[in-house]
Scaffold this motif. Structure first.
Motif, mmCIF file in Angstrom:
data_model
loop_
_atom_site.group_PDB
_atom_site.id
_atom_site.type_symbol
_atom_site.label_atom_id
_atom_site.label_comp_id
_atom_site.label_asym_id
_atom_site.label_seq_id
_atom_site.Cartn_x
_atom_site.Cartn_y
_atom_site.Cartn_z
ATOM 1 N N ASN A 1 0.832 -1.211 0.000
ATOM 2 C CA ASN A 1 0.000 0.000 0.000
ATOM 3 C C ASN A 1 0.864 1.258 0.000
ATOM 4 O OD1 ASN A 1 -0.979 2.144 2.145
ATOM 5 N ND2 ASN A 1 -2.831 1.403 1.149
ATOM 6 N N HIS B 1 -2.457 4.729 -5.290
ATOM 7 C CA HIS B 1 -3.739 4.553 -4.589
ATOM 8 C C HIS B 1 -4.241 5.853 -3.965
ATOM 9 C CE1 HIS B 1 -1.462 4.170 -0.699
ATOM 10 N NE2 HIS B 1 -2.569 4.668 -0.213
ATOM 11 N N HIS C 1 -7.691 7.929 -1.222
ATOM 12 C CA HIS C 1 -7.618 9.228 -0.535
ATOM 13 C C HIS C 1 -7.971 10.379 -1.473
ATOM 14 C CE1 HIS C 1 -5.506 6.635 2.180
ATOM 15 N NE2 HIS C 1 -4.415 6.599 1.453
ATOM 16 N N ASP D 1 -6.856 3.554 4.539
ATOM 17 C CA ASP D 1 -6.010 2.419 4.134
ATOM 18 C C ASP D 1 -6.331 1.175 4.959
ATOM 19 O OD1 ASP D 1 -4.420 3.703 2.157
ATOM 20 O OD2 ASP D 1 -3.262 4.673 3.738
#
Ligand code: FES
Ligand SMILES: [Fe+2]
Length: 348
Positions: free
Chosen positions: A154, A160, A165, A296
């Motif tokens: 991650n 991501h 986010h 997350d």
């Protein structure tokens, strides 16, 4: 399963006191952390050698911890120094518990689960800004019900941020514009992302209102990794094609410590020196960081749930994207180090 001859974060320094033992499962082993009267930190196996009671259920002495079941007392080296139910008898040599090397640095308690003879404090990652007078810093803890390498994946695949986010740190319409580069360093890997010439996203706009940031800016993220699983994010915004030193730089810390094969102690923090006495920058960023990490956590826990008890996503033939490059490289390095370590009996 885990690399043992390396330093992991076991606790935030204030979590470990001389008044109350802290029980924490680390690399699937029960550990109790406490301080002696002079402030020195001890980490012992959290299992009394008599009836296997957790020592963390016991009580603190001046320099010892006493088992809460029948009172055997252990010093910070794990030696039994008193056995009150057997007065006058010699303490058996095997009446001891394992003690682990520990080191207090950067506001954290570092823990070495491997061969004590190899525990070199110089190998602790250098989060220098936590000890520098010009930097405001913050440290926090979060438990994540997912394998620690899912957190590593991650943190390395920062594409991501534009999705998970997107509301504070990114924007899905800029995901394809990010320039991405992975390099080896003398201690691991750095993965670099640059989002060039674009307006500030909401999270940054809230803390940067200088003239240079009114139009487009360059946004950088350098994610560093060292084996076993300590990471550092150097992130910031700066004038387009300008110098990082003219922008706002945030340094972050990410210590991913396995609790079990499918859960992680996540220690994270943030630091800034842009406006030294403006606590609002750090306060805002620390809050934004926790907000983002909860996003997350939700995703990683859902991923782990979909993997069930399995911990190695690579054994499940996942699709690989370009953004996974650094995480794959780190996982390969780590797997090799673990294989080498497991082939060396003294290291385990
Ligand atoms: S179980 Fe610890 S003293 Fe008996
Ligand atoms: Fe994230």
């Amino acid at each position: 399963m885990f690399l043992r001859n390396c330093w992991y974060v076991s606790a935030l320094a204030p979590e470990v006191t001389r008044f109350e033992p802290l029980a924490r499962r680390l690399l699937d082993e029960p550990v109790v952390l406490f301080r002696t009267h002079d402030g020195a930190v001890a980490a012992l196996e959290d299992r009394c050698p008599h009836r296997f009671a957790p020592l963390s259920m016991g009580r603190m002495g001046r320099d010892t911890i006493a088992c809460g079941y029948h009172g055997m007392e252990f010093d910070r080296r794990g030696r039994c120094v008193a056995n009150p139910t057997q007065p006058g008898e010699t303490i058996a040599p095997h009446a001891c518990v394992r003690s682990y090397p520990v080191c207090e640095r950067h506001g954290l308690i570092w823990f070495w689960p491997g061969d004590p003879a190899l525990a070199d404090e110089a190998a602790i990652p250098d989060y220098w800004y936590y000890d520098h007078a010009d930097w405001d810093t913050d440290l926090q803890y979060m438990h994540v019900a997912g394998n620690y390498l899912l957190l590593l994946d991650n943190l390395f695949d920062l594409s991501h941020i534009n999705f998970i986010h997107g509301d504070v740190l990114g924007s899905s319409d800029r995901a394809s514009d990010m320039i991405h580069n992975t390099k080896s360093t003398d201690r691991g890997i750095v993965d670099q992302w640059l989002s060039p010439a674009s307006p500030l996203v909401p999270g940054w706009a809230a803390i940067v209102n200088d003239d240079w940031a009114q139009g487009d800016i360059d946004f950088w993220m350098d994610m560093h990794w060292e084996a076993g699983s300590n990471m550092m994010l150097d992130v910031g915004v700066m004038p387009v094609n300008g110098e990082r030193s003219r922008g706002l730089q945030i340094m972050s810390l990410d210590g991913l410590t396995p609790e079990t094969a499918t859960s992680t102690h996540y220690f994270y923090g943030t630091a800034q020196s842009y406006r030294r006495n403006d606590r609002s920058i750090l306060a805002f960023w620390a809050k934004a960081q926790t907000y983002a990490f909860l996003q997350d956590k939700r995703m990683i826990e859902a991923v782990q749930a979909s993997m069930g008890e399995r911990w190695d996503i690579l054994a499940m033939n996942p699709v690989i994207n370009k953004g996974d490059r650094a995480a794959l490289q780190a996982r390969r390095i780590l797997a090799k180090l673990i294989r080498e370590e497991e082939a060396t009996p003294a290291a385990a």
